[in-house]
Scaffold this active site. Structure first.
Site, PDB file in Angstrom:
ATOM      1  N   LYS A  72      23.950  35.365   3.077  1.00 37.39           N
ATOM      2  CA  LYS A  72      23.198  34.229   2.522  1.00 37.39           C
ATOM      3  C   LYS A  72      21.820  34.637   1.962  1.00 37.39           C
ATOM      4  CE  LYS A  72      25.330  30.533   5.239  1.00 37.39           C
ATOM      5  NZ  LYS A  72      25.129  29.408   6.163  1.00 37.39           N
ATOM      6  N   ASP A 108      23.635  23.560   3.226  1.00 38.20           N
ATOM      7  CA  ASP A 108      23.471  23.415   4.675  1.00 38.20           C
ATOM      8  C   ASP A 108      22.289  22.477   4.963  1.00 38.20           C
ATOM      9  OD1 ASP A 108      25.532  25.128   5.409  1.00 38.20           O
ATOM     10  OD2 ASP A 108      24.224  26.895   5.524  1.00 38.20           O
TER      11      ASP A 108
HETATM   12  P1  NDP Z   1      22.270  34.168  12.717  1.00 46.35           P
HETATM   13  O1  NDP Z   1      23.049  35.363  13.120  1.00 46.35           O
HETATM   14  O2  NDP Z   1      21.390  34.214  11.505  1.00 46.35           O
HETATM   15  O3  NDP Z   1      21.334  33.727  13.958  1.00 46.35           O
HETATM   16  C1  NDP Z   1      21.848  33.662  15.271  1.00 46.35           C
HETATM   17  C2  NDP Z   1      20.823  32.981  16.175  1.00 46.35           C
HETATM   18  O4  NDP Z   1      21.409  32.838  17.480  1.00 46.35           O
HETATM   19  C3  NDP Z   1      19.541  33.787  16.359  1.00 46.35           C
HETATM   20  O5  NDP Z   1      18.473  32.887  16.535  1.00 46.35           O
HETATM   21  C4  NDP Z   1      19.832  34.548  17.663  1.00 46.35           C
HETATM   22  O6  NDP Z   1      18.680  34.939  18.364  1.00 46.35           O
HETATM   23  C5  NDP Z   1      20.557  33.480  18.441  1.00 46.35           C
HETATM   24  N1  NDP Z   1      21.393  34.001  19.519  1.00 46.35           N
HETATM   25  C6  NDP Z   1      22.570  34.661  19.416  1.00 46.35           C
HETATM   26  N2  NDP Z   1      23.054  34.956  20.634  1.00 46.35           N
HETATM   27  C7  NDP Z   1      22.155  34.453  21.532  1.00 46.35           C
HETATM   28  C8  NDP Z   1      22.094  34.444  22.950  1.00 46.35           C
HETATM   29  N3  NDP Z   1      23.033  34.994  23.701  1.00 46.35           N
HETATM   30  N4  NDP Z   1      21.035  33.843  23.544  1.00 46.35           N
HETATM   31  C9  NDP Z   1      20.066  33.277  22.793  1.00 46.35           C
HETATM   32  N5  NDP Z   1      20.064  33.260  21.444  1.00 46.35           N
HETATM   33  C10 NDP Z   1      21.105  33.842  20.825  1.00 46.35           C
HETATM   34  O7  NDP Z   1      23.348  32.997  12.612  1.00 46.35           O
HETATM   35  P2  NDP Z   1      23.173  31.591  11.860  1.00 46.35           P
HETATM   36  O8  NDP Z   1      21.776  31.144  12.033  1.00 46.35           O
HETATM   37  O9  NDP Z   1      23.706  31.680  10.489  1.00 46.35           O
HETATM   38  O10 NDP Z   1      24.180  30.660  12.690  1.00 46.35           O
HETATM   39  C11 NDP Z   1      23.856  30.175  13.989  1.00 46.35           C
HETATM   40  C12 NDP Z   1      24.954  29.233  14.449  1.00 46.35           C
HETATM   41  O11 NDP Z   1      24.997  28.082  13.623  1.00 46.35           O
HETATM   42  C13 NDP Z   1      26.356  29.871  14.369  1.00 46.35           C
HETATM   43  O12 NDP Z   1      27.041  29.565  15.562  1.00 46.35           O
HETATM   44  C14 NDP Z   1      27.018  29.198  13.207  1.00 46.35           C
HETATM   45  O13 NDP Z   1      28.409  29.031  13.421  1.00 46.35           O
HETATM   46  C15 NDP Z   1      26.333  27.827  13.211  1.00 46.35           C
HETATM   47  N6  NDP Z   1      26.305  27.253  11.853  1.00 46.35           N
HETATM   48  C16 NDP Z   1      26.908  26.030  11.679  1.00 46.35           C
HETATM   49  C17 NDP Z   1      26.905  25.434  10.446  1.00 46.35           C
HETATM   50  C18 NDP Z   1      27.568  24.103  10.276  1.00 46.35           C
HETATM   51  O14 NDP Z   1      27.834  23.692   9.152  1.00 46.35           O
HETATM   52  N7  NDP Z   1      27.839  23.392  11.352  1.00 46.35           N
HETATM   53  C19 NDP Z   1      26.277  26.067   9.267  1.00 46.35           C
HETATM   54  C20 NDP Z   1      25.656  27.330   9.567  1.00 46.35           C
HETATM   55  C21 NDP Z   1      25.699  27.895  10.822  1.00 46.35           C
HETATM   56  P3  NDP Z   1      17.984  36.381  18.080  1.00 46.35           P
HETATM   57  O15 NDP Z   1      17.158  36.203  16.832  1.00 46.35           O
HETATM   58  O16 NDP Z   1      17.157  36.624  19.289  1.00 46.35           O
HETATM   59  O17 NDP Z   1      19.108  37.374  17.911  1.00 46.35           O
END
Ligand code: NDP
Length: 273
Positions: A72, A108
């Site tokens: 993205k 989004d």
């Molecule tokens: P990214 O990979 O960009 O970000 C992931 C985020 O999750 C980061 O803030 C990361 O923290 C955090 N994270 C991951 N694992 C853990 C953990 N075990 N404990 C705490 N924090 C954690 O992904 P996206 O932002 O693109 O997506 C995030 C979620 O949103 C996904 O599950 C995706 O499926 C969902 N989503 C849903 C959409 C919809 O239309 N409903 C659209 C887009 C996304 P850190 O920075 O510390 O790694």
């Protein structure tokens, strides 16, 4: 920038890597069939090193499409034109070609906004907690920027990422976990917690009593966080409504008119339940 309807794409793709199982072709296929739009939508697994060449070929073909993890931000950097919300989110999930120009949008942002307004019945809160600081959180912050008097507290596992995301928005502030939740009227999970297992982003006792809960994560039968929050009396919603809205808005950008959301929900019922 000019947000007028683009030329109709000759074909549609979803760019991501690895793609695994994705609902986007199902949603778009159902709504396009219902509207008599005969354009192919295919998932395209594109590794990072092939992204530039793939985009060049798509521009030559006059194609359009969606973008998912991890492309993205890279696609936003490659676009010649960005809509205002794509610029604010720093990410593109929807694109099309206007001649040689690659145009990027981010539905989004509107998808979250519409889904949240439906849950909240347009009574928009001003104290909001966002958990996470990745691409999805950036889209949420771009939407919340337009909510009147919204004050957004951002928590992330990696605190420096929360700080740099919040710094891009005048109404967002980073904070510790308990701190951001303490007086929130709306709590948004934009982390991927709950995607692959039953882990929950917060315990129930950490949620303020009347807080509404939005989980961007979705899976069959809702996430445990959403189900449990509802049992505890919170208004709660998982990420499916946002998923449908962002897809519908993308289709409206490509073809104009109003996308058939009912056809999308029916297709989801068949595939997710
Ligand atoms: P990214 O990979 O960009 O970000 C992931 C985020 O999750 C980061 O803030 C990361 O923290 C955090 N994270 C991951 N694992 C853990 C953990 N075990 N404990 C705490 N924090 C954690 O992904 P996206 O932002 O693109 O997506 C995030 C979620 O949103 C996904 O599950 C995706 O499926 C969902 N989503 C849903 C959409 C919809 O239309 N409903 C659209 C887009 C996304 P850190 O920075 O510390 O790694």
């Amino acid at each position: 920038m000019n947000d007028s309807p683009p030329p109709r794409p000759r074909r549609l793709v979803l760019l991501g890597h690895p793609l695994g199982h994705t609902l986007s072709p199902i949603l778009h296929g159902a709504a396009m069939r219902a509207s008599g739009i005969d354009v192919a939508y295919r998932a395209l697994d594109v590794p990072q090193q092939d992204l530039d060449a793939t985009l060049d070929a798509l521009v030559r073909d006059g194609a359009g499409g969606n973008v998912t993890i991890p492309h993205k931000v890279a696609v936003a950097r490659r676009c010649t034109r960005l809509t205002h919300v794509a610029e604010r989110a720093g990410a593109v999930n929807t694109f099309w070609c206007d001649g040689e120009t690659l145009v990027g949008d981010n539905t989004d942002v509107g998808g979250f906004d519409r889904a949240a307004r439906a849950l909240l019945r347009d009574e928009l809160p001003t104290r909001i907690a966002v958990l996470g600081a990745g691409g999805a959180a950036a889209g949420v912050l771009a939407a919340l920027e337009a909510w009147p008097n919204a004050r957004v507290r951002v928590w992330n596992r990696s605190a420096e990422r929360a700080a740099s995301l919040a710094a891009r928005f005048t109404n967002a502030f980073p904070g510790g976990f308990d701190d951001v939740l303490s007086d929130a009227e709306l709590v948004v999970n934009a982390t991927s917690i709950g995607l692959r297992d039953d882990a929950m982003p917060t315990e129930m006792r950490a949620l303020p009593r009347r807080a509404a809960v939005i989980d961007l994560v979705y899976r069959r039968g809702e996430t445990p966080w959403v189900r449990t929050a509802r049992l505890h009396g919170h208004r709660a919603m998982d990420g499916l409504a946002m998923l449908v809205e962002q897809a519908a808005l993308a289709q409206e950008r490509w073809f104009g008119g109003v996308a058939d959301r009912a056809a999308m929900w029916a297709a989801l019922d068949a595939h997710v339940g």
